[in-house]
Write an enzyme that holds these catalytic residues in place. Sequence first.
Site, PDB file in Angstrom:
ATOM      1  N   GLY A   1      95.276  37.560  -8.619  1.00  0.00           N
ATOM      2  CA  GLY A   1      94.574  38.847  -8.739  1.00  0.00           C
ATOM      3  C   GLY A   1      94.592  39.326 -10.174  1.00  0.00           C
ATOM      4  O   GLY A   1      94.662  40.531 -10.457  1.00  0.00           O
TER       5      GLY A   1
ATOM      6  N   GLY B   1      92.515  42.219 -11.666  1.00  0.00           N
ATOM      7  CA  GLY B   1      92.617  43.559 -11.084  1.00  0.00           C
ATOM      8  C   GLY B   1      93.245  44.541 -12.050  1.00  0.00           C
ATOM      9  O   GLY B   1      93.655  44.194 -13.160  1.00  0.00           O
TER      10      GLY B   1
ATOM     11  N   ASP C   1      89.889  30.799  -5.148  1.00  0.00           N
ATOM     12  CA  ASP C   1      90.466  31.525  -4.020  1.00  0.00           C
ATOM     13  C   ASP C   1      91.925  31.099  -3.843  1.00  0.00           C
ATOM     14  O   ASP C   1      92.213  29.905  -3.830  1.00  0.00           O
ATOM     15  CB  ASP C   1      89.639  31.143  -2.773  1.00  0.00           C
ATOM     16  CG  ASP C   1      89.904  32.054  -1.609  1.00  0.00           C
ATOM     17  OD1 ASP C   1      91.028  32.596  -1.516  1.00  0.00           O
ATOM     18  OD2 ASP C   1      88.994  32.212  -0.780  1.00  0.00           O
ATOM     19  N   ILE C   2      92.821  32.073  -3.673  1.00  0.00           N
ATOM     20  CA  ILE C   2      94.230  31.703  -3.454  1.00  0.00           C
ATOM     21  C   ILE C   2      94.398  30.931  -2.148  1.00  0.00           C
ATOM     22  O   ILE C   2      95.423  30.293  -1.929  1.00  0.00           O
ATOM     23  CB  ILE C   2      95.171  32.938  -3.450  1.00  0.00           C
ATOM     24  CG1 ILE C   2      94.678  33.989  -2.457  1.00  0.00           C
ATOM     25  CG2 ILE C   2      95.328  33.515  -4.846  1.00  0.00           C
ATOM     26  CD1 ILE C   2      95.701  35.068  -2.159  1.00  0.00           C
TER      27      ILE C   2
ATOM     28  N   TYR D   1      94.991  46.997   5.811  1.00  0.00           N
ATOM     29  CA  TYR D   1      95.717  46.775   4.551  1.00  0.00           C
ATOM     30  C   TYR D   1      97.188  47.177   4.704  1.00  0.00           C
ATOM     31  O   TYR D   1      98.099  46.441   4.302  1.00  0.00           O
ATOM     32  CB  TYR D   1      95.027  47.607   3.464  1.00  0.00           C
ATOM     33  CG  TYR D   1      95.711  47.669   2.123  1.00  0.00           C
ATOM     34  CD1 TYR D   1      95.715  46.584   1.261  1.00  0.00           C
ATOM     35  CD2 TYR D   1      96.342  48.851   1.702  1.00  0.00           C
ATOM     36  CE1 TYR D   1      96.329  46.669   0.009  1.00  0.00           C
ATOM     37  CE2 TYR D   1      96.948  48.938   0.461  1.00  0.00           C
ATOM     38  CZ  TYR D   1      96.934  47.843  -0.381  1.00  0.00           C
ATOM     39  OH  TYR D   1      97.540  47.930  -1.608  1.00  0.00           O
TER      40      TYR D   1
ATOM     41  N   LYS E   1     100.473  44.807   4.502  1.00  0.00           N
ATOM     42  CA  LYS E   1     101.555  44.998   3.531  1.00  0.00           C
ATOM     43  C   LYS E   1     102.913  45.038   4.225  1.00  0.00           C
ATOM     44  O   LYS E   1     103.865  44.401   3.774  1.00  0.00           O
ATOM     45  CB  LYS E   1     101.330  46.285   2.721  1.00  0.00           C
ATOM     46  CG  LYS E   1     100.201  46.181   1.691  1.00  0.00           C
ATOM     47  CD  LYS E   1     100.514  45.166   0.599  1.00  0.00           C
ATOM     48  CE  LYS E   1      99.476  45.140  -0.501  1.00  0.00           C
ATOM     49  NZ  LYS E   1      99.656  44.016  -1.434  1.00  0.00           N
TER      50      LYS E   1
END
Length: 341
Positions: free
Chosen positions: A14, A17, A57-58, A155, A159
Site C-alpha cells: 500500500g 497510500g 496485487d498483494i 473494514y 481489522k
Amino acid sequence: MDNRARHQAILITGANGEMGHGLIHALAEQNVDLVAVDLHPLDPALRSKVRAHQAGDILDTQLMQRLVSQYEVTTIFHLAALLSTRAEFSPEIAHRVNVTGTLELLRLAHQQSTWSGVRTKFIFPSSIAAYGVGGKKDRLQALKEHEYTEPTTMYGCNKVYCEHLGRYFAEYYQQLAAEPIKGGVDFRCIRFPGLISADTVPSGGTSDFGPEMIHAAAQGQPYACFVRPDTTIPFMAMPDGVQALLDLYAAPEEALSQRVYNINAFSCSAQDFCDEVHKYFERPQVSFIPHLKRQAIVDSWPAAVNDAPARRDWGFSPQYDLQNAFSDYLVPRISARYTSS
Ligand code: SER
C-alpha cells in the site's frame, strides 16, 4: 536458499497510500533498503527513496514470491487495505484484500523467518473502525482496546479479525509441529484514529470529512460535510501517525505487554474543524449535509480511546493537538502545496 544471495529489505505494501507516503520518506532517512508494493505504479516522488518498487496485487502469490526470491524481508509494514466507506460497496472484495491479503503476508513473514531463523517484524495498522459502540453512551468514554469490538463495517470486522490473526501467527502458528519453530512472526499493531495529512487526500474512508474539509478550504473550493457538526471522533496529524509506526517498530519486543495498541492525539468535532478552517483560510464555504448511512458508521466509533498502554510500553507521545496541527503543520504545508501547483 542461500540467504547471502539476497539483499535484506523492509517490505511496504500500500506504498502509494497516505501513510505509505509519510512512512517511505521517514524510513528513507534511516538509510534502510525499502521494497514498495502497490496496486498502481509507485508515485514518481517516492521512487528515489526505495530500492525497488513493484506495481501489482498483494494477492498475486507469484509476484510476492518473486520479490522474496530477490530480497530477504526482515520487516513488513502491511498498509494496503480498502477503507471503511469503499469496503461497504464491495464487501467481498474488501474481505479478500483486507483479510486474505493479510493472511498471505503473515505466511510470507513466517516463511522468511524460517529461512533466516530471526523473527520477522510485521507492523499492521488497525483502526478505530475496529470498535462498534453505536448509540451507546460509552462512546463518550476513552475506550480500552478490548471494549466494544463489535464493528458495524466490513473494514472494521476485517481489522479486528486481522488483529487476531496476527496474534495467532505470533504465538500459536504451527503449535502442534514436532520441532519448535525457529523465528516466527513478531506481530505489532496500532489502532489509528482518523489521520490528516497535508500532503495527500484520503480516499474511501469515513473519517475523511476532516481532511477533505481542510484541503477543500485551502483550494477555495466549497465543501459539503457528510456528517453533523457535533460529530466527534479521535484524529491525528500524519507525522504523529508515522512516528508511532516507527516507534512501535523500534521498540524491544520484551517491552511490549500487548500486540494491539490504541493511540490518540485529539478528539474533535466536524464543527471544530470548521472553526479552525475559518481562522486560516479566506471565506471557506463549508456546509453540513449529513449522509445518514456514513453518519451511522462514524457514530459507531468511539469519541476517544485510551492509549495508556502505548504511552507506557513504547513511549507514544504525539506532538500535535488540533490547534498546533493547524498552525504548525497543516496550514503551512497545504498552503504551499496548492499555491505551487
Ligand atoms: N480512516 C479510516 C476510515 O475512515 C478509519 O480508520 O475508514
